[in-house]
Enzyme design. Structure first.
Site, PDB file in Angstrom:
ATOM      1  N   THR A  95       4.570   8.412 -13.259  1.00 20.66           N
ATOM      2  CA  THR A  95       5.233   8.245 -11.965  1.00 20.66           C
ATOM      3  C   THR A  95       6.139   7.024 -12.070  1.00 20.66           C
ATOM      4  OG1 THR A  95       3.329   9.197 -10.825  1.00 20.66           O
ATOM      5  CG2 THR A  95       4.900   7.963  -9.489  1.00 20.66           C
ATOM      6  N   LYS A 171       8.175  13.617  -7.017  1.00 19.71           N
ATOM      7  CA  LYS A 171       6.842  13.042  -7.232  1.00 19.71           C
ATOM      8  C   LYS A 171       6.563  11.896  -6.262  1.00 19.71           C
ATOM      9  CE  LYS A 171       3.002  11.585  -9.190  1.00 19.71           C
ATOM     10  NZ  LYS A 171       1.708  12.212  -8.887  1.00 19.71           N
ATOM     11  N   LYS A 240       2.474   0.647  -5.657  1.00 16.55           N
ATOM     12  CA  LYS A 240       3.655   0.786  -6.519  1.00 16.55           C
ATOM     13  C   LYS A 240       4.466   2.029  -6.151  1.00 16.55           C
ATOM     14  CE  LYS A 240       3.345   2.963 -10.217  1.00 16.55           C
ATOM     15  NZ  LYS A 240       3.653   4.307 -10.791  1.00 16.55           N
TER      16      LYS A 240
END
Length: 295
Positions: A95, A171, A240
């Protein structure tokens, strides 16, 4: 197919095993060598560096925690970029930020190599059971070339456009949806619990009336039982990803006020020492705000 796999954490380890079980020749690398050694028993070659894992490979996967880890593996000394052959393909299942995905596309093109972004949806248990959903984008011929490998990882594959970073946008958007859902569950359990309703009772109602998605139901189970360890996906990684989603939204001039709220909640969790817990520990934060003792 000759495949390299770099990054053997909670997700990478079962993904690599599934590729080997599908009959592909595998070379593996992990910073902690013991995790790589466990795959030797399945016939994988243990590489000494990312470059070593990439040498001779047709396709090399990376599955790492964040941008910094990927940059270190790709661009660092003895990095993937230096070992990958002309025309060989790097598939990133991490990711990542949209910016790094675009940088990787450019770097591989300059080196005469190919690049596809193929992040996955699913927790470690889904990776183990080959139940991941893969989202891929990049040049059509490159996606077609690695399609058998992507299909060996999970239950489904969605192919997007020719621009690799589109998969990263999807994503990050998907993780934002999961984070939003988890926050809603956390607040719902805190309210019902403080009103004298035991979590298993509300969980049963939720499963009977509201649950339609295995993802939604799984997080309800974790919050109801305060099962935040071991982490399938760490809260600090949730922070994050929400930050990266906000970064992408800022670049596209898309307001996302809920994402900003989620960022603050995740940041609160990290500040309180919960960064290594599962990101469903939003439930613990919601309970604390409600004055409830942690179960």
């Amino acid at each position: 197919m000759k495949v390299g796999f770099i990054g053997l954490g909670n997700m990478g380890q079962p993904m690599a095993r599934n590729l080997r079980a599908a009959g592909h020749e595998l070379a593996v690398y992990n910073r902690s060598r013991d995790k790589a050694e466990s795959l030797r028993q399945q016939g994988a070659r243990v590489a000494d560096s990312p470059a070593d894992a990439a040498r001779g490979a047709e396709v090399v996967f990376t599955m790492l925690s964040d941008d910094a880890a990927v940059e270190g593996v790709v661009f660092g000394e003895a990095g993937l970029l230096s070992g990958l052959g002309q025309g060989a393909l790097h598939v990133s299942s991490s990711t990542l930020s949209v910016g790094l995905s675009e940088r990787l596309t450019e770097a591989h093109a300059k080196a005469g190599q190919r690049y596809v972004s193929a992040p996955v949806f699913g927790r470690p248990e889904a990776a183990e059971a080959k139940q991941l959903w893969v989202v891929a984008s990049g040049p059509q011929a490159d996606v077609a070339r690695c399609r058998p490998l992507l299909e060996a990882l999970g239950r489904g594959l969605t192919v997007l456009g020719e621009k690799a970073s589109q998969a990263n946008v999807v994503k990050l958007t998907g993780n934002f949806l999961i984070a939003s859902m988890t926050e809603a569950l956390a607040e719902a359990f805190a309210l019902t619990r403080k009103s004298g309703i035991e979590p298993p009772v509300f969980l049963e109602l939720f499963q009977s009336v509201f649950a339609r998605s295995p993802i939604f139901e799984r997080y309800a189970v974790l919050i109801a039982g305060a099962q935040y360890e071991p982490a399938g996906f760490k809260l600090r990684l949730g922070l994050k990803d929400v930050r990266l989603a906000l970064e992408a939204a800022g670049a596209a001039e898309v307001p996302m006020p809920l994402a900003s709220l989620l960022r603050d909640h995740f940041l609160e969790g990290v500040a309180r020492g919960m960064g290594e817990r599962d990101w469903s520990a939003l439930g613990a934060l919601a309970a604390e705000r409600a004055g409830l003792e942690e179960k």
